[in-house]
Design a protein around this motif. Sequence first.
Motif, PDB file in Angstrom:
ATOM      1  N   THR A  34       0.643  -1.432  -0.175  1.00 20.64           N
ATOM      2  CA  THR A  34       0.147   0.561  -0.383  1.00 20.64           C
ATOM      3  C   THR A  34       0.602   1.534  -0.108  1.00 20.64           C
ATOM      4  O   THR A  34       0.061   2.635   0.211  1.00 20.64           O
ATOM      5  CB  THR A  34      -1.009  -0.059   1.130  1.00 20.64           C
ATOM      6  N   ALA A  35       2.720   0.961  -0.379  1.00 24.08           N
ATOM      7  CA  ALA A  35       2.901   1.961  -0.329  1.00 24.08           C
ATOM      8  C   ALA A  35       2.208   3.147  -0.952  1.00 24.08           C
ATOM      9  O   ALA A  35       2.602   4.449  -1.590  1.00 24.08           O
ATOM     10  CB  ALA A  35       4.065   2.418  -0.598  1.00 24.08           C
ATOM     11  N   SER A  36       1.706   2.904  -2.758  1.00 27.66           N
ATOM     12  CA  SER A  36       1.753   3.979  -3.578  1.00 27.66           C
ATOM     13  C   SER A  36       0.678   4.334  -2.988  1.00 27.66           C
ATOM     14  O   SER A  36      -0.187   3.918  -2.660  1.00 27.66           O
ATOM     15  CB  SER A  36       1.489   3.371  -4.854  1.00 27.66           C
ATOM     16  N   ALA A  37       0.192   5.701  -3.535  1.00 31.09           N
ATOM     17  CA  ALA A  37      -1.337   6.107  -3.036  1.00 31.09           C
ATOM     18  C   ALA A  37      -2.484   5.435  -3.653  1.00 31.09           C
ATOM     19  O   ALA A  37      -2.714   5.130  -4.992  1.00 31.09           O
ATOM     20  CB  ALA A  37      -1.546   8.042  -3.204  1.00 31.09           C
ATOM     21  N   PHE A  38      -3.643   5.832  -2.960  1.00 34.70           N
ATOM     22  CA  PHE A  38      -4.604   4.919  -3.177  1.00 34.70           C
ATOM     23  C   PHE A  38      -5.204   5.601  -4.937  1.00 34.70           C
ATOM     24  O   PHE A  38      -5.628   7.274  -4.607  1.00 34.70           O
ATOM     25  CB  PHE A  38      -6.198   5.482  -2.729  1.00 34.70           C
ATOM     26  N   SER A  54       3.660  14.869   6.614  1.00 30.90           N
ATOM     27  CA  SER A  54       5.008  15.502   6.517  1.00 30.90           C
ATOM     28  C   SER A  54       5.978  15.233   5.164  1.00 30.90           C
ATOM     29  O   SER A  54       5.893  13.344   5.372  1.00 30.90           O
ATOM     30  CB  SER A  54       5.409  15.399   7.264  1.00 30.90           C
ATOM     31  N   SER A  55       6.097  15.212   4.349  1.00 26.33           N
ATOM     32  CA  SER A  55       7.293  15.059   3.495  1.00 26.33           C
ATOM     33  C   SER A  55       8.412  15.139   3.920  1.00 26.33           C
ATOM     34  O   SER A  55       8.776  14.519   3.266  1.00 26.33           O
ATOM     35  CB  SER A  55       6.861  16.525   2.243  1.00 26.33           C
ATOM     36  N   VAL A  56       9.232  15.708   4.974  1.00 26.14           N
ATOM     37  CA  VAL A  56      10.400  15.553   5.854  1.00 26.14           C
ATOM     38  C   VAL A  56      10.623  15.517   6.776  1.00 26.14           C
ATOM     39  O   VAL A  56       9.634  16.291   7.754  1.00 26.14           O
ATOM     40  CB  VAL A  56      10.708  16.640   4.908  1.00 26.14           C
ATOM     41  N   LEU A  57      11.579  14.010   7.665  1.00 32.85           N
ATOM     42  CA  LEU A  57      10.985  14.579   9.393  1.00 32.85           C
ATOM     43  C   LEU A  57      12.939  14.000   9.191  1.00 32.85           C
ATOM     44  O   LEU A  57      13.450  14.212   8.439  1.00 32.85           O
ATOM     45  CB  LEU A  57      10.280  13.411   9.401  1.00 32.85           C
ATOM     46  N   GLU A  58      12.614  14.527  10.777  1.00 30.96           N
ATOM     47  CA  GLU A  58      14.211  14.167  11.055  1.00 30.96           C
ATOM     48  C   GLU A  58      14.256  13.492  12.146  1.00 30.96           C
ATOM     49  O   GLU A  58      14.063  13.311  12.790  1.00 30.96           O
ATOM     50  CB  GLU A  58      14.809  15.877  11.782  1.00 30.96           C
ATOM     51  N   LEU A  59      15.528  12.613  11.474  1.00 19.69           N
ATOM     52  CA  LEU A  59      15.691  10.900  13.050  1.00 19.69           C
ATOM     53  C   LEU A  59      17.019  11.321  13.286  1.00 19.69           C
ATOM     54  O   LEU A  59      17.692  11.190  12.762  1.00 19.69           O
ATOM     55  CB  LEU A  59      14.971   9.971  12.627  1.00 19.69           C
ATOM     56  N   GLY A  60      17.454  11.468  14.485  1.00 18.63           N
ATOM     57  CA  GLY A  60      18.607  11.400  15.249  1.00 18.63           C
ATOM     58  C   GLY A  60      18.930  12.395  14.824  1.00 18.63           C
ATOM     59  O   GLY A  60      20.397  12.073  14.039  1.00 18.63           O
ATOM     60  N   ALA A  65      13.799  12.682   3.930  1.00 16.09           N
ATOM     61  CA  ALA A  65      12.315  12.849   2.860  1.00 16.09           C
ATOM     62  C   ALA A  65      11.639  11.978   3.140  1.00 16.09           C
ATOM     63  O   ALA A  65      11.870  10.528   2.750  1.00 16.09           O
ATOM     64  CB  ALA A  65      13.188  13.251   1.613  1.00 16.09           C
ATOM     65  N   LYS A  66      10.428  11.995   2.705  1.00 12.51           N
ATOM     66  CA  LYS A  66       9.040  11.082   2.312  1.00 12.51           C
ATOM     67  C   LYS A  66       9.357   9.999   1.190  1.00 12.51           C
ATOM     68  O   LYS A  66       9.761   8.833   1.519  1.00 12.51           O
ATOM     69  CB  LYS A  66       7.912  11.579   2.072  1.00 12.51           C
ATOM     70  N   ASP A  67      10.041  10.114   0.409  1.00 16.39           N
ATOM     71  CA  ASP A  67       9.730   9.230  -0.629  1.00 16.39           C
ATOM     72  C   ASP A  67      11.312   9.020  -0.766  1.00 16.39           C
ATOM     73  O   ASP A  67      11.674   8.287  -1.528  1.00 16.39           O
ATOM     74  CB  ASP A  67      10.223  10.260  -2.203  1.00 16.39           C
ATOM     75  N   GLU A  68      12.394   8.833   0.195  1.00 17.77           N
ATOM     76  CA  GLU A  68      13.460   7.867   0.573  1.00 17.77           C
ATOM     77  C   GLU A  68      12.868   6.487   1.078  1.00 17.77           C
ATOM     78  O   GLU A  68      13.302   5.689   1.092  1.00 17.77           O
ATOM     79  CB  GLU A  68      14.170   8.652   1.701  1.00 17.77           C
ATOM     80  N   ILE A  69      11.322   7.038   1.951  1.00 21.10           N
ATOM     81  CA  ILE A  69      11.375   5.806   2.690  1.00 21.10           C
ATOM     82  C   ILE A  69       9.612   5.167   1.859  1.00 21.10           C
ATOM     83  O   ILE A  69       9.349   3.600   2.590  1.00 21.10           O
ATOM     84  CB  ILE A  69      10.605   6.675   4.251  1.00 21.10           C
ATOM     85  N   LYS A  85       4.224   7.922  11.444  1.00 22.20           N
ATOM     86  CA  LYS A  85       4.417   7.453  12.528  1.00 22.20           C
ATOM     87  C   LYS A  85       5.650   7.498  13.545  1.00 22.20           C
ATOM     88  O   LYS A  85       6.557   8.120  14.273  1.00 22.20           O
ATOM     89  CB  LYS A  85       4.301   6.060  12.959  1.00 22.20           C
ATOM     90  N   LEU A  86       6.901   7.644  12.269  1.00 23.65           N
ATOM     91  CA  LEU A  86       8.276   8.169  12.540  1.00 23.65           C
ATOM     92  C   LEU A  86       9.234   9.896  13.502  1.00 23.65           C
ATOM     93  O   LEU A  86       8.496  10.459  12.580  1.00 23.65           O
ATOM     94  CB  LEU A  86       8.964   7.935  10.695  1.00 23.65           C
ATOM     95  N   GLY A  87       9.301   9.244  13.551  1.00 26.27           N
ATOM     96  CA  GLY A  87       9.827  11.096  14.480  1.00 26.27           C
ATOM     97  C   GLY A  87       9.119  11.094  15.192  1.00 26.27           C
ATOM     98  O   GLY A  87       9.384  12.192  16.276  1.00 26.27           O
ATOM     99  N   MET A  88       7.732  10.894  16.371  1.00 21.56           N
ATOM    100  CA  MET A  88       6.904  10.584  17.360  1.00 21.56           C
ATOM    101  C   MET A  88       7.765  10.345  18.453  1.00 21.56           C
ATOM    102  O   MET A  88       7.476  11.595  19.275  1.00 21.56           O
ATOM    103  CB  MET A  88       5.462  10.006  16.762  1.00 21.56           C
ATOM    104  N   GLN A  89       8.277   9.363  18.683  1.00 27.39           N
ATOM    105  CA  GLN A  89       9.368   9.334  19.641  1.00 27.39           C
ATOM    106  C   GLN A  89       8.146   9.784  20.954  1.00 27.39           C
ATOM    107  O   GLN A  89       8.281   9.862  22.269  1.00 27.39           O
ATOM    108  CB  GLN A  89      10.538   9.921  20.348  1.00 27.39           C
ATOM    109  N   LEU A  90       7.018   8.773  21.485  1.00 29.22           N
ATOM    110  CA  LEU A  90       6.300   8.643  22.184  1.00 29.22           C
ATOM    111  C   LEU A  90       6.586   8.601  23.556  1.00 29.22           C
ATOM    112  O   LEU A  90       6.899   9.573  24.611  1.00 29.22           O
ATOM    113  CB  LEU A  90       4.938   8.158  22.749  1.00 29.22           C
ATOM    114  N   HIS A  91       8.082   7.343  23.590  1.00 26.91           N
ATOM    115  CA  HIS A  91       8.958   7.337  24.712  1.00 26.91           C
ATOM    116  C   HIS A  91       9.689   8.335  25.303  1.00 26.91           C
ATOM    117  O   HIS A  91      10.197   8.358  26.249  1.00 26.91           O
ATOM    118  CB  HIS A  91       8.854   5.436  24.274  1.00 26.91           C
ATOM    119  N   ARG A  92       9.309   9.629  24.957  1.00 24.61           N
ATOM    120  CA  ARG A  92      10.438  10.455  24.649  1.00 24.61           C
ATOM    121  C   ARG A  92       9.957  11.688  25.605  1.00 24.61           C
ATOM    122  O   ARG A  92       9.659  13.027  26.065  1.00 24.61           O
ATOM    123  CB  ARG A  92      11.490  10.754  23.579  1.00 24.61           C
TER     124      ARG A  92
END
Length: 595
Positions: A34-38, A54-60, A65-69, A85-92
Amino acid sequence: MAFTVFQSALFSNPSLFSRRRTFNFCIQFSSFSTASAFPSDKFQLHKKWRQPVSSVLELGGVKIAKDEIVRDDPTNNVPDSIFSKLGMQLHRRDQHPLGILKNAIYDYFDTNYPKKFDKFDDLCPIVSTIANFDDVLVPADHVSRSYNDTYYVDSETVLRCHTSAHQAELLRGGHTHFLVTGDVYRRDSIDSTHYPVFHQMEGVRVFTPVDWEASGNDATSYAAEDLKKCLEGLARHLFGGVEMRWIDTYFPFTNPSFELEIYFQDGWLEVLGCGVTEQEILKRSGRVDNVAWAFGLGLERLAMVLFDIPDIRLFWSNDERFTSQFSKGQLGIKFKPFSKYPPCYKDMSFWISDSFTENNLCEVVRGIAGDLVEEVKLIDNFTNKKGMTSHCYRIAYRSMERSLTDEEINDLQGATSLNGAFLVDLVKQYSRNFAQPALKEEEGEEEVEIDQRKLPADYNPETFDPTEHRSPPTDRVWRHVDEISGLTLVETAELSSIMMKKLGMKELPDVGVMKQGAAGVVSVATKASTAAKEEKKPEKTAFELKMGVFRLSFKTQAKDLVEKVPAVLKKGLPKEEEEKIIEKMKVVGAVVVME
């Protein structure tokens, strides 16, 4: 270590009953992404449910960029919903239940092992397959490596399935005592205790010969004894003075391996998995003469028990009625439900192929309905004489923040393609075998059985189209007519459009709709203008004339159904309700026929 890879859910979802609606259809499921848009023209109804991504997120500290994932690639199965959900880090988050629990565990290790354990909670979740699997001795044929269980960015990169993916790197980096906390990702079923993103903590301690030689025990016994002492203390720190027991088990990365259970709330609860690290892992990290222990626990599993949180989706809620109940450092505050909204049940059934997996189905449902889906449960299965198997699933929709209406769930159900037609197109366009390109459009067409006794005299196998030479309507056809009669006006308009495209028709067909209740029966004429010129048709053969009689019989019965509409419509229907019906039909381009 990745101990919770092998753990099963310990919680059950209470059965609640409410209204439901059944959709039946036939489809061959295969592995797909389901990676491609419907397609936007087919899924407009569900757009209001999707979270902006978001089209860009920051990890570490690294921008991704979204198109990298999320890629349009056969080896990629990461959908937008997971990328968000990437980068939300609820545990922090110190005031979040997961953050509170993490800090409570940190406090235990800081008190009992001062300044010994290094802590990592911001490591990037995008890792190599080597780090995720090979470095922790996951067998090459283990189920966790499959595209059905793991989110692959490409054939050599995944979203980590466990925090153990960082173990080898940290050992090689010289760390001998460390705790790793982070979000992990797995394609999974849908219920109150499973979610495709959750959080783990892993602990590792390495010993040298000096440590165990003085004790008089061998290295393995010394490490196992120290491990149990450490984790029993952690259990008492979190749950108080509870009864405990150790269960021998198996993990590919530890030997011996154990599970710790506590007697809590009138039952035995599995807390974590652990064991003495396999020597091969240490050797690969350059620690030939060492021995180590490791443990892994799921934060959501423990937090749901400690805070009395009934549904795993609540951890992702931003509703103040949830977030305001928790405070930094306050472990075990009991969650007070702020709503008890009723569920809405919908059933669906379909034929499956050998490559069907429930995780793929759940991924499609999640991709459309998001966190409004509480559970997807198999309630029935059937295999016919030809060996074809049908599954029937019940989908429970429930919002944690508001009541859902039957109308909006019907819209979602349609957008999720559970009324049949859309999902067929979806699977055709987005099916993936992950070793093969997307299925071609012509693949998966319906097979039509040809009755050799009814072939025309001028039969030519090269030009013969079996779809033009069918028998008279069967009981199965009339069952489909009954199902169609229960559709809403909007669904009827969609069905007309689908039929026109699927069958190559040049104008929209007439559809008769039966509405239950005071509205009675309504006729919807969606046919295009009769002013269109008809093409001149060639003279019909005797076979075609015979088939025409069958079609005429079918039309006569359908016409009889439609002509009864005005009489029913006139009986007891308030003028205000009549005007509403007419207005709705005009919106979809329909014409009301009344006497």
